[in-house]
Design an enzyme around this catalytic site. Structure first.
Site, mmCIF file in Angstrom:
data_model
loop_
_atom_site.group_PDB
_atom_site.id
_atom_site.type_symbol
_atom_site.label_atom_id
_atom_site.label_comp_id
_atom_site.label_asym_id
_atom_site.label_seq_id
_atom_site.Cartn_x
_atom_site.Cartn_y
_atom_site.Cartn_z
ATOM 1 N N CYS A 48 0.843 -1.200 0.000
ATOM 2 C CA CYS A 48 0.000 0.000 0.000
ATOM 3 C C CYS A 48 0.882 1.255 0.000
ATOM 4 C CB CYS A 48 -0.895 -0.021 1.236
ATOM 5 S SG CYS A 48 -1.934 1.450 1.398
ATOM 6 N N CYS A 51 0.262 3.122 3.511
ATOM 7 C CA CYS A 51 0.616 2.574 4.836
ATOM 8 C C CYS A 51 1.650 1.458 4.802
ATOM 9 C CB CYS A 51 -0.634 2.099 5.572
ATOM 10 S SG CYS A 51 -1.241 0.487 5.037
ATOM 11 N N CYS A 97 -7.381 -1.100 0.868
ATOM 12 C CA CYS A 97 -6.429 -1.582 1.866
ATOM 13 C C CYS A 97 -7.163 -1.704 3.190
ATOM 14 C CB CYS A 97 -5.263 -0.608 2.010
ATOM 15 S SG CYS A 97 -4.170 -0.995 3.399
ATOM 16 N N CYS A 100 -5.533 0.683 6.203
ATOM 17 C CA CYS A 100 -5.668 2.143 6.270
ATOM 18 C C CYS A 100 -6.852 2.683 5.485
ATOM 19 C CB CYS A 100 -4.383 2.814 5.791
ATOM 20 S SG CYS A 100 -4.169 2.808 4.012
ATOM 21 N N CYS A 120 -8.046 -4.710 -10.625
ATOM 22 C CA CYS A 120 -7.589 -3.620 -11.487
ATOM 23 C C CYS A 120 -7.201 -2.464 -10.567
ATOM 24 C CB CYS A 120 -8.738 -3.240 -12.420
ATOM 25 S SG CYS A 120 -8.308 -1.978 -13.614
HETATM 26 FE FE FE Z 1 -2.905 0.959 3.430
#
Ligand code: FE
Length: 132
Positions: A48, A51, A97, A100, A120
């Site tokens: 991510c 984060c 995610c 976060c 995607c």
């Molecule tokens: Fe994240």
């Protein structure tokens, strides 16, 4: 993974580059074929961008032709979550995610085997960590 993540939108806005903030926090979409990770074929982990949580392994990446990095599965475990998104007059599965809440992209049912899924993902939502 960085667990000390911002709690408010204002904090994210201060912290992130404007384009990244727009995609991950305002659910924007980057222009297709614009980002550097699209053609990345190196072995490693896509984490991510906001984060650092591990999201997609390079072994599940494939070229979907869409212009966005595409994966047929997230990493094992529970780092990626989805929810129904009815914006723009469509019903889609939004991909986020779990750590976060960053908007990553959408998942569709037209992917390759073994899952037939196509995650995607905006590459600005990801950072790549090369396998050591
Ligand atoms: Fe994240």
């Amino acid at each position: 993974m960085n667990d000390n993540i911002p709690k408010s939108d204002e904090e994210w806005k201060r912290l992130l580059p404007p384009e990244q903030y727009h995609v991950t926090r305002e659910k924007g979409t980057e222009k297709p074929f614009t980002e550097k990770l699209l053609h990345n074929k190196e072995k490693g982990m896509y984490v991510c961008a906001d984060c650092g949580s591990e999201l997609f392994g390079s072994e599940t990446k494939f070229d979907s032709g869409s212009g966005w990095p595409s994966f047929w599965a997230p990493v094992s475990g529970n780092n990626v979550t989805t929810r129904v998104d009815t914006s723009h007059g469509m019903t889609r599965e939004e991909v986020l995610c779990k750590n976060c809440g960053a908007h990553l992209g959408h998942v569709f049912n037209d992917g390759p085997k073994p899952t037939n899924l196509r995650y995607c993902i905006n590459s600005i939502s990801l950072k790549f960590q090369k396998e050591k």
